[in-house]
Design an enzyme around this catalytic site. Structure first.
Site, mmCIF file in Angstrom:
data_model
loop_
_atom_site.group_PDB
_atom_site.id
_atom_site.type_symbol
_atom_site.label_atom_id
_atom_site.label_comp_id
_atom_site.label_asym_id
_atom_site.label_seq_id
_atom_site.Cartn_x
_atom_site.Cartn_y
_atom_site.Cartn_z
ATOM 1 N N HIS A 1 -2.658 -13.901 14.114
ATOM 2 C CA HIS A 1 -1.998 -12.837 13.350
ATOM 3 C C HIS A 1 -2.361 -12.802 11.874
ATOM 4 C CE1 HIS A 1 0.694 -16.114 12.138
ATOM 5 N NE2 HIS A 1 1.057 -15.340 11.139
HETATM 6 C C1 UD1 Z 1 4.263 -12.977 7.575
HETATM 7 C C2 UD1 Z 1 3.894 -14.036 6.529
HETATM 8 C C3 UD1 Z 1 3.086 -15.136 7.187
HETATM 9 C C4 UD1 Z 1 3.791 -15.686 8.406
HETATM 10 C C5 UD1 Z 1 4.168 -14.573 9.344
HETATM 11 C C6 UD1 Z 1 4.938 -15.094 10.543
HETATM 12 C C7 UD1 Z 1 3.537 -13.130 4.259
HETATM 13 C C8 UD1 Z 1 2.528 -12.785 3.237
HETATM 14 N N1 UD1 Z 1 3.050 -13.443 5.471
HETATM 15 O O1 UD1 Z 1 3.061 -12.398 8.047
HETATM 16 O O2 UD1 Z 1 2.888 -16.167 6.256
HETATM 17 O O3 UD1 Z 1 2.923 -16.587 9.069
HETATM 18 O O4 UD1 Z 1 4.968 -13.622 8.636
HETATM 19 O O5 UD1 Z 1 5.020 -14.161 11.560
HETATM 20 O O6 UD1 Z 1 4.720 -13.112 3.977
HETATM 21 N N2 UD1 Z 1 5.654 -5.898 11.853
HETATM 22 C C9 UD1 Z 1 6.400 -5.287 12.805
HETATM 23 N N3 UD1 Z 1 7.662 -5.747 13.058
HETATM 24 C C10 UD1 Z 1 8.206 -6.803 12.375
HETATM 25 C C11 UD1 Z 1 7.440 -7.410 11.388
HETATM 26 C C12 UD1 Z 1 6.172 -6.972 11.133
HETATM 27 O O7 UD1 Z 1 5.943 -4.341 13.457
HETATM 28 O O8 UD1 Z 1 9.367 -7.175 12.665
HETATM 29 C C13 UD1 Z 1 4.267 -5.444 11.614
HETATM 30 C C14 UD1 Z 1 4.143 -4.360 10.578
HETATM 31 O O9 UD1 Z 1 3.110 -3.517 10.950
HETATM 32 C C15 UD1 Z 1 3.738 -5.147 9.347
HETATM 33 C C16 UD1 Z 1 2.882 -6.235 9.939
HETATM 34 O O10 UD1 Z 1 3.490 -6.547 11.173
HETATM 35 O O11 UD1 Z 1 3.075 -4.360 8.410
HETATM 36 C C17 UD1 Z 1 2.800 -7.481 9.083
HETATM 37 O O12 UD1 Z 1 4.110 -7.973 8.761
HETATM 38 P P1 UD1 Z 1 4.337 -8.827 7.410
HETATM 39 O O13 UD1 Z 1 5.729 -9.321 7.375
HETATM 40 O O14 UD1 Z 1 3.848 -8.066 6.243
HETATM 41 O O15 UD1 Z 1 3.343 -10.024 7.559
HETATM 42 P P2 UD1 Z 1 3.069 -11.005 8.781
HETATM 43 O O16 UD1 Z 1 1.686 -10.765 9.248
HETATM 44 O O17 UD1 Z 1 4.167 -10.951 9.794
#
Ligand code: UD1
Length: 350
Positions: A198
């Protein structure tokens, strides 16, 4: 303060240990993760209590997300005037919480301090460095983390406490039983390869993502079962990909489902931080598709191998994955949350 999936895991034992010492905890959820499979399922399974404040920040670019969190956190912390603020790990929620607390001059404690991959292209590495430099109390999982802090001139307020994720893992493993629901639903028994990918460096770089998919496809079409719980970041990319027809792509697993998946896997292919340690503790060889790791001890002890995002390198690593050697108690003894709560109690009383 919590907000993302790994923080719900880390906060669960600490929250319980704080309450058992009569400490009032105000739990704030930034809303960085919001899908049930990324948030509610962890609260339920790990019996983490309902947050007192939910900031509903959601997804967005780093500046937008971190800024909005800060904007919404400031009045909450300002009104509560806590004796101490606790932040966990290295996500944008950690950074936002740390900056707001530090600017309001509220004592700040960082759980999982001192980790370094020395790769500043990772957003998490920037978060770690910034949070450690504004923290008053630094709770480190190992002596390597203490050395990392010393190398940056941080000496005071530093404690080696172990890793809270080990507390949770021991507690939940004892309750696990024989079942492995995700493997069962996928009609796979054991000896499969468990995959989680991821990191933006892997999902958002088409060349790297293609190589990883090609490796998984090569494994799955030549007799190795592959199970991949897909993080929402990779969901759109994976959907309908013909190359992944033989790979069991499944929705994000709950905490306990992940433990069972790990226990019965032959090895894990991942770019997650937490899973590298969970594989180490469960004795499952780990192949990390990253150029570096902040969990260096897992590599030094032979349980974790760093590989390039390259089809043949990944396939070869899976074929040659072996258990490591030596002592796996490098991240504490499973009583880290108690140690943290004792330190916090001491702070609050001071
Ligand atoms: C975040 C953390 C990472 C951690 C990971 C655990 C940062 C910079 N990164 O990354 O260190 O390893 O969480 O999972 O804080 N999305 C959904 N539903 C959700 C959450 C996210 O659809 O409930 C999708 C969205 O498209 C979003 C993307 O996932 O834009 C990324 O989510 P984000 O929280 O920005 O970063 P992670 O990749 O989850």
């Amino acid at each position: 303060m919590v907000g993302a999936r790994p923080q719900f895991i880390k906060a669960a034992p600490v929250s319980e240990a704080l309450r058992s010492r009569g400490i009032d905890e105000i739990l704030v959820h930034t809303g960085q993760h919001y899908d049930d499979s990324m948030s509610a399922s962890f609260f339920d399974e790990l019996r983490l209590r309902e947050p007192d404040h939910h900031l509903a920040v959601g997804s967005g670019g780093h500046g937008h997300q971190t800024g909005l969190m800060m904007q919404r956190l400031e009045p909450v912390i300002s009104a509560a005037q806590p004796d101490c603020t606790l932040v966990y790990g290295d996500t944008n929620s950690t950074l936002a919480g740390a900056l707001v607390a530090a600017k309001l001059q509220i004592p700040l404690a960082h759980v999982e301090a001192g980790l370094r991959s020395n790769d500043r292209s990772m957003p998490e590495e920037l978060n770690r460095v910034m949070v450690d430099h504004v923290s008053d109390h630094l709770y480190c999982p190992s002596s390597v983390a203490v050395r990392n802090l010393a190398a940056e001139g941080i000496h005071s307020g530093v404690h080696v406490v172990g890793d809270v994720m080990y507390d949770v893992l021991l507690r939940e493993t004892a309750r696990l039983g024989e079942v492995n629901p995700v493997a069962q639903r996928s009609s796979v028994t054991e000896g499969y390869v468990l995959v989680t990918i991821h990191r933006p460096a892997n999902t958002d770089d088409p060349q790297r993502f293609r190589e990883i998919v090609a490796a998984l496809s090569a494994l799955a079409t030549t007799g190795t079962d592959v199970i991949w719980p897909v993080h929402p970041r990779a969901r759109r990319l994976v959907e309908g990909m013909r190359e992944l027809e033989a790979v069991r792509t499944v929705p994000p697993a709950t905490y306990r489902e992940t433990l069972a998946l790990l226990r019965d896997a032959r090895c894990v292919v991942t770019d997650s931080g937490g899973l590298q340690k969970e594989a180490f503790w469960t004795g499952t060889p780990c192949i990390t598709v990253r150029p570096s790791t902040e969990w260096t001890e897992t590599v030094d002890l032979g349980w974790n191998m760093l590989v390039e995002a390259d089809r043949d390198a990944i396939v070869h690593a899976v074929g040659s994955a072996q258990p490591g050697h030596g002592d796996r108690t490098t991240y504490g003894d499973g009583r880290t949350a108690d140690r943290i709560a004792d330190l916090v109690k001491h702070l609050a009383a001071a």
